[in-house]
Design a protein around this motif. Structure first.
Motif, PDB file in Angstrom:
ATOM      1  N   PHE A  34      -1.913  16.340 -25.573  1.00 22.69           N
ATOM      2  CA  PHE A  34      -1.543  15.959 -24.209  1.00 22.69           C
ATOM      3  C   PHE A  34      -0.088  16.297 -23.893  1.00 22.69           C
ATOM      4  CE2 PHE A  34      -0.165  13.051 -20.872  1.00 22.69           C
ATOM      5  CZ  PHE A  34      -1.232  13.081 -19.975  1.00 22.69           C
ATOM      6  N   HIS A  35       0.786  16.027 -24.847  1.00 26.52           N
ATOM      7  CA  HIS A  35       2.231  16.088 -24.604  1.00 26.52           C
ATOM      8  C   HIS A  35       2.883  17.330 -25.197  1.00 26.52           C
ATOM      9  CE1 HIS A  35       6.028  14.049 -23.590  1.00 26.52           C
ATOM     10  NE2 HIS A  35       6.500  14.395 -24.781  1.00 26.52           N
ATOM     11  N   ILE A  43       5.109   7.918 -28.835  1.00 24.60           N
ATOM     12  CA  ILE A  43       4.474   6.961 -29.761  1.00 24.60           C
ATOM     13  C   ILE A  43       4.975   5.543 -29.469  1.00 24.60           C
ATOM     14  CG2 ILE A  43       4.150   6.343 -32.180  1.00 24.60           C
ATOM     15  CD1 ILE A  43       4.616   9.343 -32.813  1.00 24.60           C
ATOM     16  N   LEU A  44       6.284   5.404 -29.317  1.00 22.61           N
ATOM     17  CA  LEU A  44       6.846   4.102 -28.960  1.00 22.61           C
ATOM     18  C   LEU A  44       6.256   3.618 -27.639  1.00 22.61           C
ATOM     19  CD1 LEU A  44       8.767   1.744 -29.306  1.00 22.61           C
ATOM     20  CD2 LEU A  44      10.622   3.193 -28.412  1.00 22.61           C
ATOM     21  N   GLY A  45       6.121   4.544 -26.674  1.00 25.93           N
ATOM     22  CA  GLY A  45       5.535   4.190 -25.388  1.00 25.93           C
ATOM     23  C   GLY A  45       4.110   3.699 -25.518  1.00 25.93           C
ATOM     24  N   GLY A  46       3.355   4.273 -26.465  1.00 32.66           N
ATOM     25  CA  GLY A  46       1.995   3.809 -26.698  1.00 32.66           C
ATOM     26  C   GLY A  46       1.959   2.361 -27.151  1.00 32.66           C
ATOM     27  N   TYR A  47       2.836   1.998 -28.081  1.00 31.66           N
ATOM     28  CA  TYR A  47       2.900   0.610 -28.537  1.00 31.66           C
ATOM     29  C   TYR A  47       3.348  -0.320 -27.402  1.00 31.66           C
ATOM     30  CZ  TYR A  47       2.275   2.012 -33.426  1.00 31.66           C
ATOM     31  OH  TYR A  47       1.747   2.500 -34.610  1.00 31.66           O
ATOM     32  N   TRP A  70      10.945  10.132 -18.939  1.00 34.74           N
ATOM     33  CA  TRP A  70      10.829  10.749 -20.259  1.00 34.74           C
ATOM     34  C   TRP A  70       9.728  10.077 -21.071  1.00 34.74           C
ATOM     35  CZ3 TRP A  70      13.471  15.128 -21.239  1.00 34.74           C
ATOM     36  CH2 TRP A  70      14.592  15.401 -20.450  1.00 34.74           C
ATOM     37  N   CYS A  71       8.709  10.799 -21.460  1.00 34.72           N
ATOM     38  CA  CYS A  71       7.683  10.406 -22.442  1.00 34.72           C
ATOM     39  C   CYS A  71       6.854   9.198 -22.042  1.00 34.72           C
ATOM     40  CB  CYS A  71       8.316  10.143 -23.818  1.00 34.72           C
ATOM     41  SG  CYS A  71       9.024  11.624 -24.576  1.00 34.72           S
ATOM     42  N   LEU A  72       7.491   8.120 -21.610  1.00 37.55           N
ATOM     43  CA  LEU A  72       6.781   6.884 -21.333  1.00 37.55           C
ATOM     44  C   LEU A  72       5.650   7.054 -20.315  1.00 37.55           C
ATOM     45  CD1 LEU A  72       6.626   3.926 -22.094  1.00 37.55           C
ATOM     46  CD2 LEU A  72       8.422   3.429 -20.428  1.00 37.55           C
ATOM     47  N   PRO A  73       5.842   7.804 -19.209  1.00 31.44           N
ATOM     48  CA  PRO A  73       4.722   7.983 -18.281  1.00 31.44           C
ATOM     49  C   PRO A  73       3.505   8.639 -18.939  1.00 31.44           C
ATOM     50  CG  PRO A  73       6.784   8.635 -17.237  1.00 31.44           C
ATOM     51  CD  PRO A  73       7.080   8.415 -18.684  1.00 31.44           C
ATOM     52  N   ASP A  74       3.734   9.533 -19.899  1.00 31.59           N
ATOM     53  CA  ASP A  74       2.602  10.183 -20.570  1.00 31.59           C
ATOM     54  C   ASP A  74       1.822   9.191 -21.418  1.00 31.59           C
ATOM     55  OD1 ASP A  74       3.219  12.502 -19.365  1.00 31.59           O
ATOM     56  OD2 ASP A  74       3.693  13.639 -21.174  1.00 31.59           O
ATOM     57  N   ALA A  75       2.517   8.226 -22.030  1.00 34.66           N
ATOM     58  CA  ALA A  75       1.817   7.208 -22.811  1.00 34.66           C
ATOM     59  C   ALA A  75       0.895   6.397 -21.901  1.00 34.66           C
ATOM     60  CB  ALA A  75       2.823   6.294 -23.507  1.00 34.66           C
ATOM     61  N   VAL A  76       1.376   6.065 -20.701  1.00 33.96           N
ATOM     62  CA  VAL A  76       0.557   5.322 -19.747  1.00 33.96           C
ATOM     63  C   VAL A  76      -0.672   6.133 -19.361  1.00 33.96           C
ATOM     64  CG1 VAL A  76       0.506   4.237 -17.473  1.00 33.96           C
ATOM     65  CG2 VAL A  76       2.575   4.083 -18.867  1.00 33.96           C
ATOM     66  N   GLN A  77      -0.473   7.404 -19.096  1.00 34.08           N
ATOM     67  CA  GLN A  77      -1.576   8.249 -18.644  1.00 34.08           C
ATOM     68  C   GLN A  77      -2.583   8.522 -19.759  1.00 34.08           C
ATOM     69  OE1 GLN A  77      -0.039  11.091 -15.195  1.00 34.08           O
ATOM     70  NE2 GLN A  77       1.370  11.154 -16.922  1.00 34.08           N
ATOM     71  N   MET A  78      -2.142   8.515 -21.012  1.00 36.68           N
ATOM     72  CA  MET A  78      -3.059   8.705 -22.134  1.00 36.68           C
ATOM     73  C   MET A  78      -3.935   7.482 -22.369  1.00 36.68           C
ATOM     74  SD  MET A  78      -0.741  10.633 -25.019  1.00 36.68           S
ATOM     75  CE  MET A  78      -2.035  10.434 -26.265  1.00 36.68           C
ATOM     76  N   LEU A  79      -3.393   6.281 -22.078  1.00 36.58           N
ATOM     77  CA  LEU A  79      -4.059   5.050 -22.491  1.00 36.58           C
ATOM     78  C   LEU A  79      -4.712   4.268 -21.359  1.00 36.58           C
ATOM     79  CD1 LEU A  79      -1.290   3.909 -24.985  1.00 36.58           C
ATOM     80  CD2 LEU A  79      -3.597   4.645 -25.601  1.00 36.58           C
ATOM     81  N   THR A  80      -4.490   4.682 -20.114  1.00 31.38           N
ATOM     82  CA  THR A  80      -5.050   3.951 -18.977  1.00 31.38           C
ATOM     83  C   THR A  80      -5.566   4.943 -17.941  1.00 31.38           C
ATOM     84  OG1 THR A  80      -3.082   3.882 -17.548  1.00 31.38           O
ATOM     85  CG2 THR A  80      -3.203   2.257 -19.323  1.00 31.38           C
TER      86      THR A  80
END
Length: 561
Positions: A34-35, A43-47, A70-80
């Protein structure tokens, strides 16, 4: 060994290191797809994402706000299901590694952030987070191992309530066509597209580089000036006498005679435009008609046009004394339309009855109907200009200072303040002098308000000395919305507040020495009933440095402008 392999081969911590529906190893692979790579921030964003979700009631339909891009929006989009595309994820780039999940109907939610205090036990992560070493010097394997072991324990979480305005669903609104480049774009972005406003990321683009050319109607003819006899003026023709005068020598619809030919030549005319009825009806708007329409729409309360257009321009006048208030966003939107303009005095200026406050016109002789319509559309909503009338405030003056109260020096403040408020049509109904005593200042402020003063002006006691307790006494008296300090010299220690329906101004002692201070910038606005915010005060910095001229000409000077 590549990074992904190194990460996956680390010893698995005792704690559950899964991230949402993924095992740790599965998330690493999903992050790579994805990224582009399993970045530490992702990874931190996922947690963080999963920890925040645990604090929402089960079954909550939530939206998300990321405070970094930076990065954090992608964690949201991967998990929700939240994404920037569907609008359920908003990126409000505050530069903070924080995330909020909230009920999309009530705005109640939680905010999780990386807590710098909690990073101190994780040296590699702390060094990475604060960018203390270049990337090539970081121990990536150790960094990922720390994040895997810590999970969201780096973070702090709190309950939040999202502002209603931040919950409004985004909308493109109507789609329109840019008159310059021809691209379709949301009309809410302005009268022309953002690329043509100068925001294009491209170094060269032919369509966007086309200059706006003021075309003329095909039916408009040009004839030599010696053939002007019997013709009719299509527009006002200006005569300029350097240093003496400027005005129309001929007005629109003037019928030229033989005697006018010499006058035309004297003002530098070798050719004139002639309209013999061949201009396509409905496709073009004459400059006078355009200016007349613009002026009528722009004029709000306290504003009127100065008669009919002259030389294609309409001038707007103040109908009474007051504060000029302009919708700067609307003004910018209007001026972005090709071939039209409006210019005005600075918003917030004190104006007198009959003062010229603005002028507007079409730039070419004939404005295309398309651009005319766009200009009118840009003037939607409230009028562009209005003048807030000065209110006849009942003023109470509270003079503070032991030296004045004890008679060691004569008070000079009362006469200074009285002269300023009377010049603005207000009346001083009561003046009291109190020592530098917090309780007595409080009681005096309450007394003046009970006496019916709707504007309380206090003097001195605004600085940093321990005896300067005026603002503390005002707080004790129950003032609200207190703003202390303004980026203006002289007059930085200014205070603004409210006491019920009454307004409060705290004047620093420098107003005794300087003829013009921050008080002169805000007093007319307060008397006109205009709310002044911290942003308004911050904007005073540009122009807020007085030149302290030997002969003060305020307001006919740059101070406050």
């Amino acid at each position: 060994m590549n990074l992904e392999a190194s990460i996956c081969q680390e010893n698995t911590p005792v704690r559950d290191d899964s991230i949402g529906p993924y095992t740790y190893d599965e998330f690493i692979e999903a992050a790579r797809r994805f990224h582009g790579s399993p970045a530490p921030g992702l990874i931190l964003g996922g947690y963080m994402m999963e920890e925040a979700r645990k604090h929402l009631p089960e079954g909550t339909l939530f939206d998300a706000i990321s405070e970094t891009s930076w990065c954090l929006p992608d964690a949201v989009q991967m998990l929700t299901l939240c994404s920037t595309g569907n609008g359920w994820l908003r990126v409000k780039n505050l530069g903070v590694y924080a995330l909020s999940l909230y009920d999309k109907y009530t705005g109640e939610g939680v905010r999780i952030r990386v807590d710098p205090e909690k990073l101190k036990d994780w040296p590699e992560t702390e060094s990475w987070f604060f960018k203390r070493r270049p990337k090539h010097e970081q121990d990536s394997v150790k960094l990922h191992a720390e994040i895997r072991q810590a999970g969201a324990s780096f973070c702090s979480i709190e309950a939040v309530q999202i502002k209603p305005e931040a919950m409004i669903k985004r909308s493109k609104g109507g789609i329109t066509t840019c008159p310059i480049c021809g691209d379709a774009y949301p009309g809410s972005f302005g009268a022309i597209c953002r690329s043509c406003q100068g925001e294009s990321p491209y170094a060269s683009r032919d369509a966007g580089l086309k200059a706006s050319t003021a075309k003329l109607p095909e039916g408009l003819k040009v004839v030599p000036v010696d053939e002007a006899e019997g013709k009719t003026a299509v527009h006002d023709m200006t005569r300029i006498v350097p240093g003496e005068s400027k005005g129309p020598e001929f007005r629109k619809d003037h019928d030229f005679t033989a005697h006018d030919i010499c006058r035309l030549q004297m003002i530098g005319k070798n050719h004139i435009y002639v309209d013999e009825g061949d201009i396509p009806e409905g496709e073009w708007v004459h400059e006078n008609e355009a200016a007349r329409t613009f002026g009528r729409i722009m004029a709000g309360d306290g504003i009127c046009p100065d008669g009919e257009p002259k030389e294609g321009k309409v001038t707007l006048l103040a109908e009474h004394d007051g504060i000029l208030v302009s919708d700067l966003e609307m003004m910018n939107r209007f001026n972005l339309v090709p071939d039209v303009m409006v210019a005005a005095r600075k918003s917030g200026t004190l104006v007198k009855e009959g003062t010229r406050i603005a002028g507007t016109r079409a730039i070419p002789l004939y404005l295309s109907r398309e651009n005319f319509s766009r200009a009118v559309s840009a003037l939607n909503g409230d009028p562009l200009f209005k003048v807030l009338p000065l209110q006849r405030k009942k003023v109470g003056i509270l003079i503070t200072g032991d030296e004045v109260f004890n008679g060691l020096i004569d008070d000079k403040f009362e006469s200074v303040i009285t002269a300023k408020v009377q010049a603005l049509g207000c009346e001083v109904v009561r003046s009291v002098i109190k020592p530098d005593n917090r309780e007595e200042i409080r009681d005096a402020a309450l007394f003046l308000m009970k006496e019916g003063c709707d504007l309380l002006i206090t003097t001195a006691g605004m600085s940093v000395d321990p005896d300067d307790v005026t603002r503390h006494g005002l707080v004790d008296a129950g003032v609200s919305d207190l703003l202390y300090g303004a980026p203006v010299l002289p007059g930085t220690m200014l205070l603004l507040a409210k006491a019920g329906k009454a307004r409060v101004i705290g004047v620093p002692a420098c107003a005794l020495f300087f003829k013009t201070t921050s008080l002169d910038l805000v007093l007319p606005k307060v008397i006109a009933g205009q709310d002044i915010t911290r942003s308004d005060l911050a904007a005073l910095a540009d122009g807020g440095y007085c030149m302290e001229c030997k002969v003060c000409t305020f307001p006919k000077c740059p101070f406050g402008k």
